[in-house]
Motif scaffolding. Structure first.
Motif, PDB file in Angstrom:
ATOM      1  N   GLU A   1       0.850  -1.188   0.000  1.00  0.00           N
ATOM      2  CA  GLU A   1       0.000   0.000   0.000  1.00  0.00           C
ATOM      3  C   GLU A   1       0.881   1.230   0.000  1.00  0.00           C
ATOM      4  N   GLU A   2       0.536   2.199  -0.836  1.00  0.00           N
ATOM      5  CA  GLU A   2       1.416   3.355  -0.987  1.00  0.00           C
ATOM      6  C   GLU A   2       1.154   4.379   0.113  1.00  0.00           C
ATOM      7  N   ILE A   3       2.134   4.527   1.014  1.00  0.00           N
ATOM      8  CA  ILE A   3       1.981   5.495   2.105  1.00  0.00           C
ATOM      9  C   ILE A   3       2.213   6.907   1.599  1.00  0.00           C
ATOM     10  N   THR A   4       2.922   7.036   0.467  1.00  0.00           N
ATOM     11  CA  THR A   4       3.172   8.363  -0.114  1.00  0.00           C
ATOM     12  C   THR A   4       2.027   8.825  -1.021  1.00  0.00           C
ATOM     13  N   ASP A   5       1.018   7.995  -1.204  1.00  0.00           N
ATOM     14  CA  ASP A   5      -0.170   8.415  -1.946  1.00  0.00           C
ATOM     15  C   ASP A   5      -0.903   9.476  -1.124  1.00  0.00           C
ATOM     16  N   LEU A   6      -1.265  10.565  -1.762  1.00  0.00           N
ATOM     17  CA  LEU A   6      -1.900  11.668  -1.022  1.00  0.00           C
ATOM     18  C   LEU A   6      -3.211  11.232  -0.373  1.00  0.00           C
ATOM     19  N   ASP A   7      -3.855  10.218  -0.934  1.00  0.00           N
ATOM     20  CA  ASP A   7      -5.114   9.730  -0.372  1.00  0.00           C
ATOM     21  C   ASP A   7      -4.938   8.568   0.602  1.00  0.00           C
ATOM     22  N   ALA A   8      -3.696   8.231   0.896  1.00  0.00           N
ATOM     23  CA  ALA A   8      -3.452   7.060   1.753  1.00  0.00           C
ATOM     24  C   ALA A   8      -3.991   7.285   3.156  1.00  0.00           C
ATOM     25  N   ASP A   9      -4.432   6.197   3.769  1.00  0.00           N
ATOM     26  CA  ASP A   9      -4.784   6.226   5.193  1.00  0.00           C
ATOM     27  C   ASP A   9      -3.485   5.982   5.958  1.00  0.00           C
ATOM     28  N   VAL A  10      -2.761   7.073   6.181  1.00  0.00           N
ATOM     29  CA  VAL A  10      -1.398   6.974   6.719  1.00  0.00           C
ATOM     30  C   VAL A  10      -1.397   6.282   8.085  1.00  0.00           C
ATOM     31  N   ASP A  11      -2.351   6.623   8.932  1.00  0.00           N
ATOM     32  CA  ASP A  11      -2.383   6.009  10.272  1.00  0.00           C
ATOM     33  C   ASP A  11      -2.563   4.494  10.186  1.00  0.00           C
ATOM     34  N   ALA A  12      -3.428   4.061   9.282  1.00  0.00           N
ATOM     35  CA  ALA A  12      -3.677   2.620   9.139  1.00  0.00           C
ATOM     36  C   ALA A  12      -2.417   1.910   8.648  1.00  0.00           C
ATOM     37  N   ILE A  13      -1.739   2.514   7.672  1.00  0.00           N
ATOM     38  CA  ILE A  13      -0.522   1.886   7.142  1.00  0.00           C
ATOM     39  C   ILE A  13       0.567   1.894   8.215  1.00  0.00           C
TER      40      ILE A  13
END
Ligand code: ADP
Ligand code: MG
Length: 257
Positions: free
Chosen positions: A80-92
């Protein structure tokens, strides 16, 4: 040698690729600190990152979990791309434990509470279950009987082992370590490295920035030597530490060994 990436590289989608970094650049103002880093960490792999102070090792780790936002490049965690602007960063991010040089324990919480607060607040696990989980990991790091102590009552090595137990209590897929033993008195280093060695043997995926060459040589599946924002050399520890191919690696090892 690191492979030359293509900038439009996409993740392989293989389940066993837990961390994938493509052509990562990071600048602070005018200063480019990471100059195109690409790497993969596979499931169960222990990758040690070595290199001189200021070479960008901490920045690399911090970009992997987006504590620093890369200037360009892409980072995938479990595909899963953490650098994707739409990423759910906390989940990743919740799949990654982080252990720092400074242990960053909450001083006003007991050892056990330090290991349960993330579980109860972030993961909404009930207190009794969280305590059960935390107690198990405290036993794993040799501190099963210190749950009611406060951090200040423990040695630095014990505090760092609590920090490891705290990371593990979050049921993470991987742990990133940034010089976990550098702040410790020499006689306390061994216990922490012992806990890390056991964790590696259990199959935990680990990315470890360290100056402990003996540990890297013994425990790492792969060693990455960084200098001045690039990966100069990577491979089996017997090669990178035992028989380095690059003058910069040799010069560094001569200074630290
Ligand atoms: P290492 O961990 O290998 O010692 P770092 O990643 O900490 O290296 O730092 C690499 C370079 O980036 C250093 O020159 C450092 O001063 C600079 N740097 C790191 N963080 C910041 C920041 N937040 N702002 C400005 N410069 C930084
Ligand atoms: Mg550092």
């Amino acid at each position: 040698m690191s492979q030359t990436p293509t900038t439009d590289a996409i993740p392989t989608g293989r389940r066993e690729d837990e961390i994938q970094v493509y052509d990562l650049h990071k600048s602070f103002g005018e200063r480019e600190v990471l100059k195109g880093i690409s790497l993969t960490v596979h499931q169960g792999e222990v990758v040690c990152v070595i290199g001189p102070s200021g070479s960008g090792k901490s920045t690399l780790l911090r970009c992997v979990n987006l504590l620093e936002v890369p200037t360009s490049g892409r980072v995938f965690i479990m595909n899963e791309e953490i650098t994707d602007l739409d990423a759910d960063v906390d989940a990743i991010r919740s799949q990654m434990g982080m252990v720092f040089q400074q242990f960053n324990l909450f001083p006003h919480l007991t050892v056990l509470e330090n290991c349960t607060i993330g579980q109860t607040v972030v993961k909404k696990i009930d207190k009794a279950q969280a305590e059960n989980i935390a107690q198990g990991y405290l036993e794993q790091v040799g501190l099963g009987d210190r749950g009611s102590a406060y951090p200040a009552q423990l040695s630095g090595g014990q505090q760092q082992r609590v920090a490891i137990a705290r990371a593990l209590s979050m049921d993470v897929e991987m742990v990133l370590f940034d010089e976990p033993t550098s702040a410790l008195d020499p006689e306390l280093v061994g216990d922490v490295l012992g806990v890390m060695r056991a964790l590696a043997q259990e199959g935990m995926t680990m990315m470890v920035v360290t100056h402990e060459m003996a540990f890297a040589r013994e425990v790492a599946d792969r060693v990455i030597f960084m200098d001045d924002g690039v990966i100069v050399e990577e491979g089996h520890p017997d090669l990178v530490i035992g028989n380095p191919q690059h003058e910069r690696t040799r010069a560094f090892l001569q200074r630290v060994l």
